[in-house]
Design an enzyme around this catalytic site. Structure first.
Site, PDB file in Angstrom:
ATOM      1  N   ASP A 345     -16.045  -0.297   1.248  1.00  0.00           N
ATOM      2  CA  ASP A 345     -15.332  -1.438   0.680  1.00  0.00           C
ATOM      3  C   ASP A 345     -14.927  -2.384   1.804  1.00  0.00           C
ATOM      4  O   ASP A 345     -15.266  -2.153   2.969  1.00  0.00           O
ATOM      5  CB  ASP A 345     -14.097  -0.963  -0.096  1.00  0.00           C
ATOM      6  CG  ASP A 345     -13.009  -0.410   0.820  1.00  0.00           C
ATOM      7  OD1 ASP A 345     -13.262  -0.255   2.034  1.00  0.00           O
ATOM      8  OD2 ASP A 345     -11.905  -0.146   0.322  1.00  0.00           O
ATOM      9  N   ASP A 347     -11.462  -4.120   3.355  1.00  0.00           N
ATOM     10  CA  ASP A 347     -10.001  -4.056   3.316  1.00  0.00           C
ATOM     11  C   ASP A 347      -9.428  -5.287   4.011  1.00  0.00           C
ATOM     12  O   ASP A 347      -9.685  -5.510   5.192  1.00  0.00           O
ATOM     13  CB  ASP A 347      -9.517  -2.790   4.036  1.00  0.00           C
ATOM     14  CG  ASP A 347     -10.128  -1.528   3.453  1.00  0.00           C
ATOM     15  OD1 ASP A 347      -9.770  -1.175   2.328  1.00  0.00           O
ATOM     16  OD2 ASP A 347     -11.002  -0.930   4.121  1.00  0.00           O
ATOM     17  N   ASP A 438     -10.274  -4.481  -1.208  1.00  0.00           N
ATOM     18  CA  ASP A 438      -8.830  -4.231  -1.301  1.00  0.00           C
ATOM     19  C   ASP A 438      -8.103  -5.386  -0.628  1.00  0.00           C
ATOM     20  O   ASP A 438      -8.361  -5.689   0.543  1.00  0.00           O
ATOM     21  CB  ASP A 438      -8.452  -2.926  -0.579  1.00  0.00           C
ATOM     22  CG  ASP A 438      -8.905  -1.699  -1.347  1.00  0.00           C
ATOM     23  OD1 ASP A 438      -9.096  -1.809  -2.566  1.00  0.00           O
ATOM     24  OD2 ASP A 438      -9.055  -0.638  -0.721  1.00  0.00           O
TER      25      ASP A 438
HETATM   26  N1  CTP Z   1      -5.093   3.053   2.293  1.00  0.00           N
HETATM   27  C1  CTP Z   1      -3.808   3.048   1.833  1.00  0.00           C
HETATM   28  N2  CTP Z   1      -3.557   3.151   0.496  1.00  0.00           N
HETATM   29  C2  CTP Z   1      -4.567   3.268  -0.396  1.00  0.00           C
HETATM   30  C3  CTP Z   1      -5.894   3.267   0.063  1.00  0.00           C
HETATM   31  C4  CTP Z   1      -6.126   3.166   1.430  1.00  0.00           C
HETATM   32  O1  CTP Z   1      -2.887   2.948   2.626  1.00  0.00           O
HETATM   33  N3  CTP Z   1      -4.312   3.379  -1.677  1.00  0.00           N
HETATM   34  C5  CTP Z   1      -5.349   2.948   3.719  1.00  0.00           C
HETATM   35  C6  CTP Z   1      -5.734   4.297   4.248  1.00  0.00           C
HETATM   36  O2  CTP Z   1      -4.728   4.778   5.095  1.00  0.00           O
HETATM   37  C7  CTP Z   1      -6.993   4.065   5.022  1.00  0.00           C
HETATM   38  C8  CTP Z   1      -7.254   2.569   4.968  1.00  0.00           C
HETATM   39  O3  CTP Z   1      -6.394   2.057   3.966  1.00  0.00           O
HETATM   40  O4  CTP Z   1      -6.804   4.475   6.328  1.00  0.00           O
HETATM   41  C9  CTP Z   1      -8.682   2.259   4.639  1.00  0.00           C
HETATM   42  O5  CTP Z   1      -9.067   3.007   3.507  1.00  0.00           O
HETATM   43  P1  CTP Z   1     -10.537   3.072   2.955  1.00  0.00           P
HETATM   44  O6  CTP Z   1     -11.019   1.719   2.627  1.00  0.00           O
HETATM   45  O7  CTP Z   1     -10.525   4.063   1.836  1.00  0.00           O
HETATM   46  O8  CTP Z   1     -11.351   3.752   4.124  1.00  0.00           O
HETATM   47  P2  CTP Z   1     -12.110   3.146   5.384  1.00  0.00           P
HETATM   48  O9  CTP Z   1     -11.617   3.885   6.560  1.00  0.00           O
HETATM   49  O10 CTP Z   1     -12.019   1.663   5.408  1.00  0.00           O
HETATM   50  O11 CTP Z   1     -13.592   3.619   5.127  1.00  0.00           O
HETATM   51  P3  CTP Z   1     -14.775   2.804   4.426  1.00  0.00           P
HETATM   52  O12 CTP Z   1     -15.500   2.144   5.548  1.00  0.00           O
HETATM   53  O13 CTP Z   1     -15.620   3.825   3.737  1.00  0.00           O
HETATM   54  O14 CTP Z   1     -14.175   1.832   3.465  1.00  0.00           O
HETATM   55 MN    MN Z   2     -12.467   0.537   3.693  1.00  0.00          MN
HETATM   56 MN    MN Z   3     -10.066   0.457   1.017  1.00  0.00          MN
END
Ligand code: CTP
Ligand code: MN
Ligand code: MN
Length: 514
Positions: A345, A347, A438
Site C-alpha cells: 500500500d 502510507d 492509508d
Molecule cells: N500502522 C499503524 N496502524 C495501523 C496500520 C499500520 O500504526 N492500523 C503502522 C504500522 O506501525 C506500520 C506502518 O503503519 O509500521 C506501515 O504499515 P503497513 O502499510 O501495513 O506496512 P509497511 O511496512 O508499509 O509494508 P508494505 O510495504 O507491505 O505496505
Molecule cells: Mn505500507
Molecule cells: Mn499501511
C-alpha cells in the site's frame, strides 16, 4: 468527470545514500583498499573524502568488504573503530592488530597530498588494547529491534548465497511462514517469537552457517532453532513445508489477502467449509463494504505497488491538500520510506506547520478526491483507539481525537504496466489499477511521533514500544511519549529527538526493516 493519475516512468525512491561503487577504471593502487569510518566523521564528510580519494585513484569500499586493507577514521579510539567495523559487517577486522591497518586521518591527508599511499608510521596507527572477547561482547546483537540496524538486503547476500537465505527471504521465509501460521491458529505469542527470531537474523551483518553461530544471538527460541537447523542441514524444513502445503494455511492466506478480511473472518469461513473466492460468492458470505471492495479489486490489491505509483499518488494527494490548506505537506512513510522498492500500500502523513490548521482537512480532501473519481473505496476514522489502549494517555484524549485517518483504495491510471495491460500499446488506451492508500492527518506537534509510528516496520515498532515500557518506564505511540513515573509528556521536534529521549542511537528509516 473521471480524472486519472498520470504515472511517471521509472523514478527511483531514495532509500538513503549507500556508498556508491568505486569506478573500476580509475584505480591506481590496486593493493590498497580504503574504508572510511563514518562514526564522528559524519556522512557528508565521509562522502566528500571518499570522492576525493577516488579522484586521486584510491579504491574505497564499505566496512563489509573483505578487500579492505586500510581503515581510516577521525577522532575514534582503536576499540571504537573495531566495534564500528564489526557492527557494519566487517569480518576481517580483529582486535590486537589483526586484519586491515587501523589508521588515523593523518595518514589519509598525507597520502592525499602525496598523491599516493604514504608509508604507515607508528604515529598513524590506532592501538587496540581491549580484549577480543570484550569487543565481541560489545558487538553482540542487541535484544530489541530498535537497537539494531536492519537493512532491506542482508549484507552478505550477493557474496554468499547460502541456504539460510531461505529463512531470510521476506514472506517466503521459513520463520515468517511459521509466524503467519501461528497467527492463523490464534497463537499470537508463538507468532511473535517466530517474527522476533526472523528479525534478529535479518539484522546480522554476517551469515549464519552453523547452529553454533546462533549461540550469541538473542531471541531465538527452541522451536526457531530447530527450524533453522533443518534448513541448515537439509536446505528446507519439513515442518514448514507441511504447513505451506496444508489446506488450512493456504486457504487462510488466500482469504486474509482480501482487503478487510482478518484472521477471525477467514477462520470462520474456513470452519464453514469455504475454500475459494468463488465459494464465498456461491454461499453468499456476508461481506462488509471494505471486504466487497477487497474482493472486487483482489488481483490489483495483491500485485505490488511500485515506487512510481506511490509517487503518483503523493502528487495527487499533495494537489488535493494544497487546494484546501496552503502550506500543508504530504509525506510518504511506511515501507517506501524504509527504502522498499515495492509495497502492499501507500502510507501518507499529512500535516501543516501551524498547529490546528489541519483540523477538518481530511474530510475535504477525501470529498474532493472522491468527486474527481480518484477513490474506489474509503473509510475515515477519528482516532481514539490509541488513547484507549494506553490508559495513561487517556488524559490527553482531547488532543488525540484530532488525529484522523482514512483507509482507501485509489484508482490509478497508467501506461507503465505493459505486462499487465492488454489494451496498452493499442493506441494510448490507459489501463487502471486499484491501489491501497492509508492517509493520516496529524497536528504538527505530533508529526515526529506519527512519522516514527508509521514508518514501521511492524517488528521495529513493536520492539520500540516494548523497549520503552520495559527499559524506560515510558509509553510511546504515534502521538506522544509519556513518562509513567515522572508523569510528563516528552515533546520532540524530530524523530532524532525521540530517540534521544529514549537513550537510543538514531536508526535511520532504511535500517528499520526488522
Ligand atoms: N500502522 C499503524 N496502524 C495501523 C496500520 C499500520 O500504526 N492500523 C503502522 C504500522 O506501525 C506500520 C506502518 O503503519 O509500521 C506501515 O504499515 P503497513 O502499510 O501495513 O506496512 P509497511 O511496512 O508499509 O509494508 P508494505 O510495504 O507491505 O505496505
Ligand atoms: Mn505500507
Ligand atoms: Mn499501511
Amino acid at each position: 468527470m473521471m480524472s486519472e493519475i498520470p504515472v511517471k516512468k521509472k523514478r527511483q525512491c531514495q532509500p538513503g545514500p549507500p556508498l556508491p561503487a568505486n569506478p573500476e577504471d580509475h584505480v591506481c593502487f590496486p593493493g590498497v583498499v580504503l574504508c572510511l569510518v563514518e562514526k564522528r566523521m559524519g556522512a557528508s564528510r565521509r562522502a566528500f573524502l571518499t570522492a576525493l580519494a577516488r579522484r586521486k585513484g584510491f579504491c574505497v569500499e564499505g566496512a563489509n568488504s573483505e578487500r579492505v586493507t586500510h581503515v581510516v577514521s577521525e577522532g575514534n579510539s582503536g576499540e571504537e573503530v573495531v566495534e564500528w567495523m564489526k557492527r557494519n559487517g566487517s569480518r576481517s577486522v580483529g582486535a590486537a592488530g589483526s586484519g586491515p591497518a587501523l589508521l588515523d586521518l593523518s595518514w589519509f591527508t598525507e597520502s592525499m597530498s602525496a598523491g599516493q599511499p604514504v608509508e604507515i608510521k607508528a604515529r598513524h596507527c590506532l592501538t587496540v588494547t581491549v580484549h577480543e572477547e570484550t569487543l565481541q561482547g560489545r558487538c553482540q546483537v542487541a535484544a530489541y529491534a530498535c537497537q539494531r540496524h536492519t537493512p532491506l538486503a542482508h549484507k552478505n547476500q550477493q557474496l554468499t548465497v547460502t541456504r539460510l537465505n531461505l529463512i531470510l527471504e521476506g514472506s517466503q521465509g521459513a520463520l515468517e511462514a511459521m509466524a503467519e501460521e501461528s497467527l492463523f491458529c490464534g497463537s499470537e505469542g508463538r507468532s511473535l517469537a517466530f517474527s522476533r527470531a526472523a528479525s534478529v537474523l535479518k539484522s546480522l551483518p554476517w551469515t549464519v552457517r552453523s547452529l553454533k553461530d546462533l549461540s550469541s544471538l538473542p531471541g531465538i527460541g527452541e522451536h526457531s532453532r530447530r527450524i533453522i537447523q533443518e534448513v541448515l542441514e537439509d536446505g528446507a524444513s519439513a515442518e514448514v513445508e507441511n504447513v505451506r502445503q496444508s489446506e488450512r494455511y493456504q486457504t487462510m492466506k488466500h482469504f486474509t489477502k482480501i482487503f478487510g478480511v482478518g484472521v477471525k473472518t477467514a477462520g470462520r469461513w474456513y470452519q464453514e467449509g469455504l475454500r475459494t473466492i468463488s465459494d464465498l460468492q456461491a454461499h453468499h458470505a456476508k461481506l462488509n463494504n471494505a471486504q466487497q471492495a477487497g474482493l472486487l479489486h483482489y488481483r490489483d490489491l495483491n500485485s505490488p505497488v511500485t515506487c512510481s505509483e506511490a509517487e503518483a499518488i503523493v502528487q495527487v494527494v499533495q494537489k488535493a491538500v494544497e487546494q484546501f490548506l496552503h502550506g500543508a505537506s504530504v509525506m510518504l512513510t511506511g515501507g517506501f520510506r524504509r527504502g522498499k522498492q515495492t509495497g502492499h500500500d501507500v502510507d501518507l502523513l499529512i500535516t501543516h506547520p501551524t498547529e490546528g490548521q489541519e483540523v477538518g482537512l481530511l474530510s475535504k480532501v477525501i470529498s474532493w478526491l472522491d468527486s474527481q473519481g480518484f477513490l474506489l473505496y474509503h473509510s475515515t476514522y477519528r482516532n481514539t483507539l490509541q488513547a484507549l489502549e494506553d490508559e495513561e494517555l487517556s488524559v490527553s484524549a482531547a488532543t488525540m481525537d484530532r488525529f484522523d485517518r482514512c483507509f482507501s483504495i485509489f484508482r490509478l491510471s497508467s501506461m507503465t504496466w505493459e505486462h499487465d495491460c492488454e489494451l496498452n500499446g493499442s493506441g494510448g488506451a490507459h489501463c487502471r489499477k486499484a491501489v491501497r492508500v492509508d492517509l493520516v492527518v496529524t497536528p504538527y506537534s505530533q508529526f515526529p511521533f506519527a512519522l516514527l509510528g508509521w514508518t514501521g516496520s511492524k517488528n521495529f515498532e513493536r520492539d520500540l514500544r516494548r523497549f520503552c515500557k520495559r527499559e524506560k518506564k515510558m509509553v510511546l505511540n504515534s502521538h506522544t511519549l509519556y513518562h509513567t513515573e515522572k508523569k510528563i509528556f516528552l515533546s520532540a521536534a524530530s524523530e532524532e529527538e525521540i530517540f534521544q529521549h529514549l537513550g537510543l542511537d538514531f536508526i535511520p528509516p532504511e535500517q528499520r526493516n526488522a
